[in-house]
Motif scaffolding. Sequence first.
Motif, PDB file in Angstrom:
ATOM      1  N   LEU A  12     -60.037 -34.046   3.881  1.00 21.98           N
ATOM      2  CA  LEU A  12     -60.620 -35.367   3.653  1.00 21.98           C
ATOM      3  C   LEU A  12     -59.989 -35.947   2.394  1.00 21.98           C
ATOM      4  O   LEU A  12     -59.943 -35.289   1.357  1.00 21.98           O
ATOM      5  CB  LEU A  12     -62.144 -35.257   3.508  1.00 21.98           C
ATOM      6  CG  LEU A  12     -62.816 -34.593   4.725  1.00 21.98           C
ATOM      7  CD1 LEU A  12     -64.206 -34.130   4.388  1.00 21.98           C
ATOM      8  CD2 LEU A  12     -62.850 -35.559   5.891  1.00 21.98           C
ATOM      9  N   LYS A  13     -59.516 -37.161   2.494  1.00 19.79           N
ATOM     10  CA  LYS A  13     -58.663 -37.701   1.434  1.00 19.79           C
ATOM     11  C   LYS A  13     -59.386 -37.979   0.121  1.00 19.79           C
ATOM     12  O   LYS A  13     -58.772 -37.974  -0.936  1.00 19.79           O
ATOM     13  CB  LYS A  13     -57.954 -38.961   1.911  1.00 19.79           C
ATOM     14  CG  LYS A  13     -58.882 -40.124   2.270  1.00 19.79           C
ATOM     15  CD  LYS A  13     -58.078 -41.306   2.805  1.00 19.79           C
ATOM     16  CE  LYS A  13     -58.979 -42.489   3.153  1.00 19.79           C
ATOM     17  NZ  LYS A  13     -58.195 -43.625   3.701  1.00 19.79           N
ATOM     18  N   GLU A  48     -57.808 -30.586  -3.970  1.00 20.01           N
ATOM     19  CA  GLU A  48     -56.429 -30.801  -4.392  1.00 20.01           C
ATOM     20  C   GLU A  48     -56.322 -32.266  -4.778  1.00 20.01           C
ATOM     21  O   GLU A  48     -56.201 -33.134  -3.914  1.00 20.01           O
ATOM     22  CB  GLU A  48     -55.453 -30.450  -3.266  1.00 20.01           C
ATOM     23  CG  GLU A  48     -55.432 -28.975  -2.906  1.00 20.01           C
ATOM     24  CD  GLU A  48     -54.454 -28.655  -1.785  1.00 20.01           C
ATOM     25  OE1 GLU A  48     -53.739 -29.596  -1.342  1.00 20.01           O
ATOM     26  OE2 GLU A  48     -54.402 -27.489  -1.358  1.00 20.01           O
ATOM     27  N   GLY A  49     -56.405 -32.531  -6.069  1.00 19.42           N
ATOM     28  CA  GLY A  49     -56.487 -33.919  -6.515  1.00 19.42           C
ATOM     29  C   GLY A  49     -57.808 -34.501  -6.068  1.00 19.42           C
ATOM     30  O   GLY A  49     -58.874 -33.943  -6.339  1.00 19.42           O
ATOM     31  N   ASN A  50     -57.775 -35.616  -5.329  1.00 17.20           N
ATOM     32  CA  ASN A  50     -58.984 -36.223  -4.791  1.00 17.20           C
ATOM     33  C   ASN A  50     -59.369 -35.660  -3.432  1.00 17.20           C
ATOM     34  O   ASN A  50     -60.447 -35.934  -2.917  1.00 17.20           O
ATOM     35  CB  ASN A  50     -58.813 -37.745  -4.666  1.00 17.20           C
ATOM     36  CG  ASN A  50     -58.748 -38.425  -6.022  1.00 17.20           C
ATOM     37  OD1 ASN A  50     -59.390 -37.987  -6.968  1.00 17.20           O
ATOM     38  ND2 ASN A  50     -57.964 -39.487  -6.125  1.00 17.20           N
ATOM     39  N   LYS A  51     -58.475 -34.883  -2.832  1.00 10.68           N
ATOM     40  CA  LYS A  51     -58.701 -34.368  -1.485  1.00 10.68           C
ATOM     41  C   LYS A  51     -59.709 -33.220  -1.479  1.00 10.68           C
ATOM     42  O   LYS A  51     -59.752 -32.406  -2.401  1.00 10.68           O
ATOM     43  CB  LYS A  51     -57.392 -33.876  -0.873  1.00 10.68           C
ATOM     44  CG  LYS A  51     -56.380 -34.964  -0.585  1.00 10.68           C
ATOM     45  CD  LYS A  51     -55.119 -34.357   0.014  1.00 10.68           C
ATOM     46  CE  LYS A  51     -54.074 -35.432   0.291  1.00 10.68           C
ATOM     47  NZ  LYS A  51     -52.811 -34.835   0.831  1.00 10.68           N
ATOM     48  N   PHE A  52     -60.511 -33.171  -0.394  1.00 11.78           N
ATOM     49  CA  PHE A  52     -61.427 -32.063  -0.162  1.00 11.78           C
ATOM     50  C   PHE A  52     -60.895 -31.258   1.024  1.00 11.78           C
ATOM     51  O   PHE A  52     -60.710 -31.815   2.120  1.00 11.78           O
ATOM     52  CB  PHE A  52     -62.841 -32.565   0.163  1.00 11.78           C
ATOM     53  CG  PHE A  52     -63.568 -33.128  -1.024  1.00 11.78           C
ATOM     54  CD1 PHE A  52     -64.515 -32.376  -1.702  1.00 11.78           C
ATOM     55  CD2 PHE A  52     -63.321 -34.431  -1.460  1.00 11.78           C
ATOM     56  CE1 PHE A  52     -65.192 -32.887  -2.785  1.00 11.78           C
ATOM     57  CE2 PHE A  52     -63.998 -34.962  -2.547  1.00 11.78           C
ATOM     58  CZ  PHE A  52     -64.930 -34.184  -3.217  1.00 11.78           C
ATOM     59  N   ILE A  53     -60.655 -29.958   0.825  1.00 16.51           N
ATOM     60  CA  ILE A  53     -60.152 -29.078   1.876  1.00 16.51           C
ATOM     61  C   ILE A  53     -61.285 -28.141   2.291  1.00 16.51           C
ATOM     62  O   ILE A  53     -61.820 -27.394   1.457  1.00 16.51           O
ATOM     63  CB  ILE A  53     -58.950 -28.234   1.415  1.00 16.51           C
ATOM     64  CG1 ILE A  53     -57.965 -29.094   0.609  1.00 16.51           C
ATOM     65  CG2 ILE A  53     -58.297 -27.558   2.604  1.00 16.51           C
ATOM     66  CD1 ILE A  53     -57.329 -30.217   1.381  1.00 16.51           C
TER      67      ILE A  53
END
Length: 364
Positions: A12-13, A48-53
């Motif tokens: 998710l970005k 990862e940065g703003n991303k949700f993994i």
Amino acid sequence: MNIENLKQGMILKNYKELCSVLEIKPSDGNGKKSQMKELERYIKYHKEGNKFIIDEVYNEVKEKMDKRTNGNNNDLSKNLRYMILHLCHKNKLRSKVEVGYSKTFLYSYCGMINENYRDTKGNKKAFAQYLNLEQLAIEECFEYTDDRMGQALRRALSTLTNTNKALGYRYGYNYVLNSETYHMTADIDLETIIRDVENKTMKQMKMNRYDKIYNSGRWDDFKFKVINTLKNEYPLYFKDLKYYYNVIVLNYKDSSIKRTLDGFEEAFGLDFKLAKTNVNKYFSKSLDGTITRRHEKNKVLTSDNLDEKNIYRSSKNYVKEQKKAKNTIVKDKAKKVDFKALTSFDLDDENVICEQLNINNIPF
């Protein structure tokens, strides 16, 4: 918070997209922290940065580690599981392997709400007038009550599925035909058709969430469009469709239900009356804690939380008013709300769901 929308490996970005997928409102400050803490009970993720993994979606929901309420939550979950087992045992699946219940029906049967809930939720303005409160106070009460009921039910169902191995569950639909008097649960194929039509209709209406449709006052229009499309494009199944509604679909074997129910009765000495009374007591008590904590959090307002809700939560009347409203829709001995002296009103579509409170209409 719809955890069913999350899958392992999903990327998710940003936080906003995460909220959209979970079907919750974006927040900030303590509100966002609470959301993420709650989310961590259901999944493992990394950023990862703003991303949700999404690394893992847990098979079993993790209990809240809150010493103020953890014991109460465990007692609530235990009694709630007993009530779900009791319902399944009472309604044996002779000719089918699954059956759908609306959440409102389950909340009521299990004892989390009383009969005032469905009528007052269908007309919050009249309910506010009845209690001599502002409508904001009523909206606040239903917000946390619905949220906590959803959490409690998901926790109980997850434990019955993954720990007790008594049943399985999924989210689906029931539907009613004009030619029939009972409620039928859509199988996977029909469920897929209904969901696809809903998605296409939401896209046409430029809506991406259920709650936005309802809050915008377009719910009746949405359901009208979906039903007409189902009738016209899938006449083999839905030509005679009267209405449909969202349910939690339970699937189980009678022997597994009986085994688990007997275990609960032997270990905890529970029966229907005691368990339902306990659910009502523990759930009402947990909401008292929610009310108090919301007030305490907002006693000191800052420039970051000067919105209407937080100002109300900081007011000296907040706790008293919220317990008054909460007790009216939750407590099992609450006085029946009578709107006749105030105004006439029609039940909205959400309350049509409560026709299912007559369980004799459900096909087994």
